[in-house]
Design an enzyme around this catalytic site. Structure first.
Site, PDB file in Angstrom:
ATOM      1  N   HIS A 222       9.914  53.235  16.911  1.00  0.00           N
ATOM      2  CA  HIS A 222      11.032  53.977  17.511  1.00  0.00           C
ATOM      3  C   HIS A 222      11.645  53.053  18.558  1.00  0.00           C
ATOM      4  O   HIS A 222      10.929  52.412  19.322  1.00  0.00           O
ATOM      5  CB  HIS A 222      10.446  55.269  18.094  1.00  0.00           C
ATOM      6  CG  HIS A 222      11.155  55.825  19.276  1.00  0.00           C
ATOM      7  ND1 HIS A 222      12.465  56.200  19.240  1.00  0.00           N
ATOM      8  CD2 HIS A 222      10.714  56.115  20.525  1.00  0.00           C
ATOM      9  CE1 HIS A 222      12.798  56.688  20.430  1.00  0.00           C
ATOM     10  NE2 HIS A 222      11.758  56.641  21.225  1.00  0.00           N
ATOM     11  N   TYR A 260      18.103  59.634  23.914  1.00  0.00           N
ATOM     12  CA  TYR A 260      17.685  60.115  25.233  1.00  0.00           C
ATOM     13  C   TYR A 260      17.758  58.967  26.240  1.00  0.00           C
ATOM     14  O   TYR A 260      17.772  57.786  25.856  1.00  0.00           O
ATOM     15  CB  TYR A 260      16.275  60.744  25.174  1.00  0.00           C
ATOM     16  CG  TYR A 260      15.154  59.783  24.835  1.00  0.00           C
ATOM     17  CD1 TYR A 260      14.584  58.967  25.813  1.00  0.00           C
ATOM     18  CD2 TYR A 260      14.647  59.696  23.545  1.00  0.00           C
ATOM     19  CE1 TYR A 260      13.556  58.085  25.511  1.00  0.00           C
ATOM     20  CE2 TYR A 260      13.614  58.817  23.227  1.00  0.00           C
ATOM     21  CZ  TYR A 260      13.072  58.024  24.218  1.00  0.00           C
ATOM     22  OH  TYR A 260      12.053  57.151  23.909  1.00  0.00           O
ATOM     23  N   ASP A 552      -7.600  87.413  10.951  1.00  0.00           N
ATOM     24  CA  ASP A 552      -7.869  88.732  10.359  1.00  0.00           C
ATOM     25  C   ASP A 552      -7.976  88.541   8.858  1.00  0.00           C
ATOM     26  O   ASP A 552      -7.209  87.778   8.263  1.00  0.00           O
ATOM     27  CB  ASP A 552      -6.825  89.781  10.758  1.00  0.00           C
ATOM     28  CG  ASP A 552      -5.432  89.489  10.216  1.00  0.00           C
ATOM     29  OD1 ASP A 552      -5.152  88.332   9.842  1.00  0.00           O
ATOM     30  OD2 ASP A 552      -4.618  90.432  10.172  1.00  0.00           O
TER      31      ASP A 552
HETATM   32  P1  FAD Z   1      -2.550  55.240  22.816  1.00  0.00           P
HETATM   33  O1  FAD Z   1      -1.923  55.065  24.118  1.00  0.00           O
HETATM   34  O2  FAD Z   1      -2.024  54.428  21.683  1.00  0.00           O
HETATM   35  O3  FAD Z   1      -4.076  55.010  23.008  1.00  0.00           O
HETATM   36  C1  FAD Z   1      -4.966  54.828  21.938  1.00  0.00           C
HETATM   37  C2  FAD Z   1      -5.914  53.731  22.321  1.00  0.00           C
HETATM   38  O4  FAD Z   1      -6.933  53.628  21.345  1.00  0.00           O
HETATM   39  C3  FAD Z   1      -5.231  52.387  22.390  1.00  0.00           C
HETATM   40  O5  FAD Z   1      -5.302  51.879  23.691  1.00  0.00           O
HETATM   41  C4  FAD Z   1      -5.980  51.546  21.389  1.00  0.00           C
HETATM   42  O6  FAD Z   1      -6.152  50.212  21.797  1.00  0.00           O
HETATM   43  C5  FAD Z   1      -7.313  52.286  21.279  1.00  0.00           C
HETATM   44  N1  FAD Z   1      -7.979  52.051  19.996  1.00  0.00           N
HETATM   45  C6  FAD Z   1      -7.465  52.217  18.765  1.00  0.00           C
HETATM   46  N2  FAD Z   1      -8.359  51.893  17.832  1.00  0.00           N
HETATM   47  C7  FAD Z   1      -9.473  51.522  18.477  1.00  0.00           C
HETATM   48  C8  FAD Z   1     -10.762  51.065  18.064  1.00  0.00           C
HETATM   49  N3  FAD Z   1     -11.058  50.926  16.767  1.00  0.00           N
HETATM   50  N4  FAD Z   1     -11.675  50.785  19.001  1.00  0.00           N
HETATM   51  C9  FAD Z   1     -11.392  50.908  20.326  1.00  0.00           C
HETATM   52  N5  FAD Z   1     -10.189  51.312  20.770  1.00  0.00           N
HETATM   53  C10 FAD Z   1      -9.246  51.627  19.859  1.00  0.00           C
HETATM   54  N6  FAD Z   1       5.977  60.402  24.656  1.00  0.00           N
HETATM   55  C11 FAD Z   1       6.470  61.250  25.561  1.00  0.00           C
HETATM   56  O7  FAD Z   1       5.864  62.287  25.819  1.00  0.00           O
HETATM   57  N7  FAD Z   1       7.641  61.012  26.208  1.00  0.00           N
HETATM   58  C12 FAD Z   1       8.360  59.899  25.952  1.00  0.00           C
HETATM   59  O8  FAD Z   1       9.402  59.689  26.522  1.00  0.00           O
HETATM   60  C13 FAD Z   1       7.884  59.000  24.985  1.00  0.00           C
HETATM   61  N8  FAD Z   1       8.600  57.914  24.665  1.00  0.00           N
HETATM   62  C14 FAD Z   1       8.110  57.010  23.788  1.00  0.00           C
HETATM   63  C15 FAD Z   1       8.852  55.879  23.536  1.00  0.00           C
HETATM   64  C16 FAD Z   1       8.364  54.916  22.670  1.00  0.00           C
HETATM   65  C17 FAD Z   1       9.169  53.689  22.418  1.00  0.00           C
HETATM   66  C18 FAD Z   1       7.126  55.137  22.028  1.00  0.00           C
HETATM   67  C19 FAD Z   1       6.582  54.144  21.068  1.00  0.00           C
HETATM   68  C20 FAD Z   1       6.403  56.286  22.259  1.00  0.00           C
HETATM   69  C21 FAD Z   1       6.888  57.238  23.134  1.00  0.00           C
HETATM   70  N9  FAD Z   1       6.187  58.404  23.410  1.00  0.00           N
HETATM   71  C22 FAD Z   1       6.659  59.284  24.345  1.00  0.00           C
HETATM   72  C23 FAD Z   1       4.937  58.729  22.706  1.00  0.00           C
HETATM   73  C24 FAD Z   1       3.721  58.403  23.546  1.00  0.00           C
HETATM   74  O9  FAD Z   1       3.854  57.139  24.071  1.00  0.00           O
HETATM   75  C25 FAD Z   1       2.438  58.487  22.733  1.00  0.00           C
HETATM   76  O10 FAD Z   1       2.448  59.595  21.923  1.00  0.00           O
HETATM   77  C26 FAD Z   1       1.215  58.520  23.634  1.00  0.00           C
HETATM   78  O11 FAD Z   1       1.253  57.467  24.551  1.00  0.00           O
HETATM   79  C27 FAD Z   1      -0.064  58.437  22.823  1.00  0.00           C
HETATM   80  O12 FAD Z   1      -1.155  58.367  23.682  1.00  0.00           O
HETATM   81  P2  FAD Z   1      -2.631  58.130  23.087  1.00  0.00           P
HETATM   82  O13 FAD Z   1      -3.563  58.068  24.218  1.00  0.00           O
HETATM   83  O14 FAD Z   1      -2.887  59.126  22.026  1.00  0.00           O
HETATM   84  O15 FAD Z   1      -2.507  56.756  22.307  1.00  0.00           O
END
Ligand code: FAD
Length: 830
Positions: A222, A260, A552
Site C-alpha cells: 500500500h 488519507y 443458539d
Molecule cells: P508487525 O508490525 O508486522 O509485527 C510482526 C512481527 O513479527 C514483525 O516484527 C516480524 O519481524 C515478526 N516476525 C514475523 N515472522 C517471524 C518469525 N518467524 N520469527 C520471529 N519473528 C517474526 N494501520 C492503522 O491502524 N493506521 C494506519 O494509518 C496505517 N497505515 C499503514 C500504512 C502503511 C503504508 C502500511 C504498510 C500499514 C499501515 N497500517 C495502518 C497497518 C498497520 O501498520 C499494521 O496492520 C500493524 O502494524 C500490524 O502490526 P503487527 O504487530 O500485527 O505486525
C-alpha cells in the site's frame, strides 16, 4: 503461570505481552526476527492514523480501547497518541449521505462525532480546497498513534515486569506433541512453551503453515508518500517534535479518491488505496537484515511512482498548498488483508496451545491484544470478537484462490460506499443447493453467504404483487433501502401466511454428533435437558462460563446416540470439535464423532396454513398435530424419497423442515412442487423469511445477540432450564444472573409512520439521547409496518416511543411486547 511464547514484537505482540502482564501472567518470552529497537514489520513504518468509527461495533470498540490505552502509555512528558481528531470529508453527494450513515454508527457504538458543513471542514483544515468539500464527519477523539514508540515503551515496561525479549531470533518451526504445541524452534535451539501465540503480522501464513494451520490473509503493498515541507508551515516549533507529535491538523480521509492524509511537521503524508493490488508472498522477502532502519526493512518495498501519479494529482487538487511541494519520499509498505476485512484471532480446533492474532491494524491492536489476553486468562473476551474468529471461515474460504481474490477485492473497495446487502461478484456459485437449477428457472435473485447462493426472492412471483390485498401492498421505499430489495417479497410473505410456500434451508449449518459420548457432550454444553426421547427437537443455547451466549442451536435427537445440530456458523463446528476432543481425552469410552453434514444434505422449509394439504399428496403417515406435534421429528419417506420431517418453523407457521440426502434434492423439490400446485404453492426467498421471523420475534445469533449478552437480556431465557439435573457450561453464572434485573434488553420496535425503513446498526434515541442500536430490521408485511430489533436500556417500557436515526433523520418507533405475530403459538400448534 504457564509459559507463553509470543512470536513478533510489533504493536500486537508487545500489547499482548503487556495485557497478560497486567493480568498477573509474566512467564512470557517474546521472540522477534528483527532487531528489537526497530523490528521491521508493518508497525515500524505505520503512519498510525486511528479512525475509530466502523460499521462493525466490534472493530469500533477495539479501536476505542486502543486510543484509551495509547493515551495512557507515557514517558518524558508525552504519551503515545496525538489526539488531533479525525475528519472524513465528502466531495460527492453520495459520500455526504454515507457520512450521515457513518455518524449513525458512531452514535450507535458510543463514539462522540459530529457532522460538519463544508465551511466548517475548511475552518478545521484550512488547506482544503473549499470548492470541493461538501461536508464532513468530525470525531474529536481520533488521532495519530505513535505506534513504533508505543512498541518500544511496552517492551520497556514489560521487560521490567519480567518478560523476556529475544531479538534477531527467527522462529523456524513449531514443536508439537500429538495435538499440543510444546515450543518453538529457533537457530539457537528450541524454546519450550505451554502456549504459543503468533503475532507475526503478514508473516502469519508462514507461521501457520509450520503447524498445518491455514491463515487466510494476503499481504498487499500500500503506497505512502511524504511531501516536502509546505512553505507556509516551515519553521514552526512543532515541526521539531518527534514523529506523531509533530501534527496539529486532524487526520483526514478523502475516500472519494481512496486517499488519507496526516501531517509530519509541515510535510504532508499521503496514503493511497487507489492503485492496483500488489500482492506479496512474505517468505520471498528473505531474512530480516541485522540492521533495520527507516529505509531498509522487509515490510518496505520500492516506491512505484507511476502507481502514485493519480493520487498525487488528486491530492494537489484537494490541498492546493501541495502544488508548492514535491514528493520527498515514498514507499510501498506491506500489511495484511483478509477475505472479509476482519482480523484473525483465536485458535484452530485441532490443536491445543496455539493461538494467532494477525491481520490487525494499529487502530485495533490494543483492543485485539486485550481480547486475547482475556480469552487466555478468563476464557472470554468482554467484547464480542466472533467476527475476528479464525474458525469463522468455511473450508473453501481458506483456499489460496479464494483468499487471494477476495482479499485483493477488499483492498480495492476499502473506502467504497457499500450497501449492507451488496455482494461480491466473484467468486460466485461456489456452493449451490440441489435445487439451484429449479431456482434459476423461477428467476431467483441470489445473495451469497459463506459461499452459498441463497435466493432472496423469485421473479416468478412478480404477478402476485398487483393482486395483493390493499393492506399487504408494499410501501414505497427510499433509494438506499430499495437496493437489493423487491416488492415481490411482500407477495411471498403473504403466501406464507395465507397459503403455502417452500423455502430453501440448505445453507443453514447441519452437524451430526454421534457415539456413546454424544448425549453427555450436548448435556454439558447446552442449557436445556436434551435427554428426552428420540424424535424430539429442542431449541437451546451454548453459553460461556460467564453466561454469555456463544450460540443458539437446535438439537434433534434422531436416535439414542445420534443427534443432529442446526447451528449458525463454522465457529459452532470448531467449538463442538474442540469440546468433543477434550471430553474424549478424559474419558475415552465416551467417544463421539462430530461431522459437518451441511453439504451432503439438503433441506426445504414447507410452511403455511395449507402445508398439510400439500403433504397429504406426498406421504401417507399421520402428520396431524397428534401424529407429529410441534418440536418433534420423524424419519419417513416422501414421494418415495427417504426424508426426515422436522416439525419446526422459523417463520411461525404450520409446517416442516424436510431434509434429505443431497442427491435426492431435485427430485424432492419437483415432487413437492407438483403436489403443491393445486394448493397454490410458491417458492419464497430469504427477504420474506427475514420479515416473517422478525414479526415472530425470533433472534438471529451473531447479529441480534452475541457473547456480550446473557439469555435474560436477549429474551431467550425460555431456552434455559436451570432445573436441569446435569451441570452445564454457564449454569452457575446464570443462577447468579437470574436474580439480577437486566440493565439492557433486546426489544422489538415498530415504526410509527408505517413506512420508514431502517436496515440495522442505526442508533436509537430515548429522551433525545442515543441509548442503543438496531440489530436487524425488515418490513413486517403481516402487521403493515417496519419492524426492528434493538438493544435498549432495561428500564424502557412496552408502549414507549423511541427514535431511530436514519441518515440524520429521526424515525419514531414504538417499543412492543415480545412477539408481534401469534404470541400464543396457535399457528404452530394446529
Ligand atoms: P508487525 O508490525 O508486522 O509485527 C510482526 C512481527 O513479527 C514483525 O516484527 C516480524 O519481524 C515478526 N516476525 C514475523 N515472522 C517471524 C518469525 N518467524 N520469527 C520471529 N519473528 C517474526 N494501520 C492503522 O491502524 N493506521 C494506519 O494509518 C496505517 N497505515 C499503514 C500504512 C502503511 C503504508 C502500511 C504498510 C500499514 C499501515 N497500517 C495502518 C497497518 C498497520 O501498520 C499494521 O496492520 C500493524 O502494524 C500490524 O502490526 P503487527 O504487530 O500485527 O505486525
Amino acid at each position: 503461570s504457564q509459559h507463553v511464547v509470543i512470536i513478533g514484537a510489533g504493536i500486537v505482540g508487545t500489547n499482548l505481552a503487556d495485557e497478560l502482564v497486567s493480568r498477573g501472567w509474566n512467564n512470557i518470552t517474546v521472540i522477534e526476527q528483527g532487531p528489537l529497537h526497530m523490528p521491521g514489520g508493518s508497525t515500524s513504518h505505520a503512519p498510525g492514523l486511528v479512525f475509530q468509527t466502523n460499521p462493525s461495533k466490534t472493530m469500533t470498540l477495539l479501536a476505542r480501547y486502543t486510543v484509551e490505552k495509547l493515551l495512557s502509555i507515557e514517558k518524558d512528558g508525552y504519551n503515545c497518541f496525538n489526539q488531533v481528531g479525525g475528519l472524513e470529508i465528502a466531495t460527492t453527494p453520495a459520500r455526504l449521505e454515507e457520512l450521515k450513515r457513518r455518524h449513525g454508527y458512531a452514535l450507535s457504538w458510543g463514539i462522540e462525532a459530529r457532522l460538519v458543513s463544508g465551511e466548517e471542514c475548511c475552518k478545521m483544515y484550512p488547506h482544503l480546497n473549499s470548492d470541493m468539500v461538501l461536508g464532513g464527519l468530525h470525531v474529536p477523539t481520533d488521532g495519530l498513534a505513535l505506534a513504533a514508540r508505543a512498541t518500544q515503551l511496552l517492551i520497556e515496561r514489560t521487560s521490567a515486569a519480567g518478560v523476556r525479549y529475544l531479538g534477531h531470533t527467527p522462529v523456524t518451526g513449531i514443536q508439537r506433541e500429538g495435538r499440543r504445541v510444546t515450543g518453538v524452534h529457533t537457530p539457537g535451539g528450541t524454546i519450550s512453551a505451554d502456549i504459543v501465540v503468533s503475532c507475526a503480522g503478514f508473516w502469519g501464513v508462514e507461521l501457520g503453515a509450520m503447524v498445518g494451520v491455514r491463515i487466510p490473509l494476503l499481504p498487499l503493498a500500500h503506497q505512502y508518500a511524504k511531501t516536502t515541507t509546505v512553505p507556509a508551515l516551515a519553521g514552526r516549533e512543532i515541526n521539531q517534535l518527534p514523529n506523531g507529535m509533530n501534527a496539529t491538523l486532524p487526520i483526514l480521509r478523502h475516500q472519494d479518491e481512496r486517499l488519507y492524509y496526516r501531517e509530519h511537521g509541515g510535510q504532508f503524508g499521503i496514503g493511497s488505496y487507489g492503485h492496483r493490488p500488489m500482492p506479496v508472498v512474505a517468505s520471498t522477502l528473505g531474512l530480516t537484515p541485522r540492521e533495520v532502519d527507516d529505509k531498509n526493512m522487509p515490510s518496505r518495498l520500492e516506491f512505484t511512482s507511476e502507481d502514485f501519479d493519480p493520487a498525487w494529482k488528486a491530492s494537489q487538487q484537494l490541498l492546493p498548498a501541495l502544488q508548492e511541494t514535491e514528493i520527498a519520499d515514498g514507499f510501498n509498505g506491506i500489511f495484511s488483508f483478509t477475505p472479509d476485512g476482519g482480523s484473525i484471532l483465536g485458535q484452530p480446533s485441532h490443536l491445543d496451545g496455539f493461538y494467532v492474532a494477525e491481520a490487525v491494524w494499529v487502530t485495533h491492536s490494543a483492543g485485539i491484544a486485550r481480547a486475547l489476553a482475556q480469552i487466555l486468562t478468563t476464557g472470554q473476551s468482554d467484547i464480542d470478537v466472533s467476527e475476528c474468529e479464525l474458525s469463522r471461515f468455511e473450508e473453501v474460504q481458506l483456499s489460496q484462490e479464494y483468499v487471494n481474490e477476495t482479499s485483493a477485492q477488499n483492498f480495492k473497495e476499502i473506502y467504497d460506499i457499500i450497501h449492507p446487502l451488496q455482494q461480491r461478484q466473484s467468486p460466485r456459485k461456489l456452493r449451490v443447493s440441489p435445487f439451484h437449477a429449479r431456482q434459476m428457472e423461477l428467476g431467483a435473485f441470489f445473495l451469497e453467504a459463506a459461499g452459498w447462493e441463497r435466493p432472496y426472492w423469485y421473479e416468478a412471483n412478480k404477478d402476485l404483487v398487483p393482486a395483493l390485498p390493499a393492506s399487504w401492498q408494499p410501501v414505497k421505499r427510499d433509494a438506499w433501502s430499495s437496493q437489493f430489495y423487491s416488492p415481490i417479497s411482500a407477495a411471498e410473505a403473504w403466501k406464507t401466511r395465507k397459503g403455502v410456500a417452500m423455502f430453501d434451508m440448505t445453507a443453514f449449518h447441519r452437524f451430526e454428533v454421534s457415539g456413546p459420548g454424544a448425549l453427555g457432550l450436548l448435556q454439558r454444553l447446552t442449557t436445556s435437558d436434551i435427554s428426552t426421547k428420540p424424535g424430539t427437537v429442542t431449541y437451546t443455547l451454548l453459553l460461556t462460563d460467564h453466561g454469555g451466549i456463544r450460540g443458539d442451536i437446535f438439537v434433534l435427537r434422531l436416535e439414542d446416540d445420534v443427534f443432529q445440530i442446526g447451528a449458525n456458523s463454522a465457529t459452532d463446528l470448531a467449538y463442538l470439535h474442540r469440546e468433543s476432543r477434550i471430553q474424549q481425552q478424559t474419558s475415552p469410552m465416551q467417544w463421539m464423532q462430530v461431522r459437518d453434514i451441511t453439504g451432503s444434505t439438503c433441506c426445504i422449509g414447507l410452511w403455511g396454513p395449507r402445508a398439510r394439504q400439500v403433504m397429504a399428496g406426498l406421504c401417507t403417515d399421520d402428520l396431524s398435530n397428534r401424529g407429529l406435534p410441534y418440536s418433534t421429528l420423524k424419519k419417513t419417506s416422501l414421494a418415495g424419497i427417504p426424508v426426515t420431517l422436522i416439525r419446526k418453523s422459523y417463520v411461525g407457521e404450520l409446517g416442516w423442515e424436510i431434509q434429505s440426502s443431497a442427491e435426492y434434492g431435485q427430485y424432492l423439490w419437483d415432487a413437492i412442487w407438483q403436489a403443491g400446485k393445486p394448493h397454490g404453492l410458491i417458492a419464497a426467498g430469504r427477504s420474506a423469511f427475514n420479515s416473517l421471523r422478525l414479526e415472530k420475534g425470533y433472534r438471529t445469533y451473531g447479529v441480534d445477540m452475541t457473547i456480550e449478552h446473557n439469555p435474560f437480556q436477549a429474551g431467550v431465557a425460555h431456552a434455559v432450564d436451570l432445573n436441569k439435573k446435569d451441570d452445564f457450561v454457564g449454569k452457575a453464572a446464570l443462577q447468579r444472573l437470574a436474580a439480577q434485573v437486566p440493565s439492557r434488553r433486546l426489544r422489538t420496535l415498530t415504526v410509527n409512520d408505517g413506512r420508514s425503513m431502517v436496515l440495522g446498526k442505526e442508533p436509537v434515541f430515548y429522551d433525545g439521547k442515543p441509548v442503543g442500536y438496531v440489530t436487524t430490521a425488515a418490513f413486517g408485511y403481516t402487521i403493515g409496518k417496519p419492524v426492528a430489533c434493538a438493544w435498549l436500556p432495561g428500564g424502557v417500557k412496552d408502549g414507549e416511543t423511541v427514535e431511530i436515526g436514519y441518515f440524520g433523520k429521526r424515525i419514531r418507533a414504538t417499543v412492543e411486547a415480545e412477539s408481534l405475530y401469534d404470541p400464543e403459538m396457535t399457528r404452530l400448534n394446529q
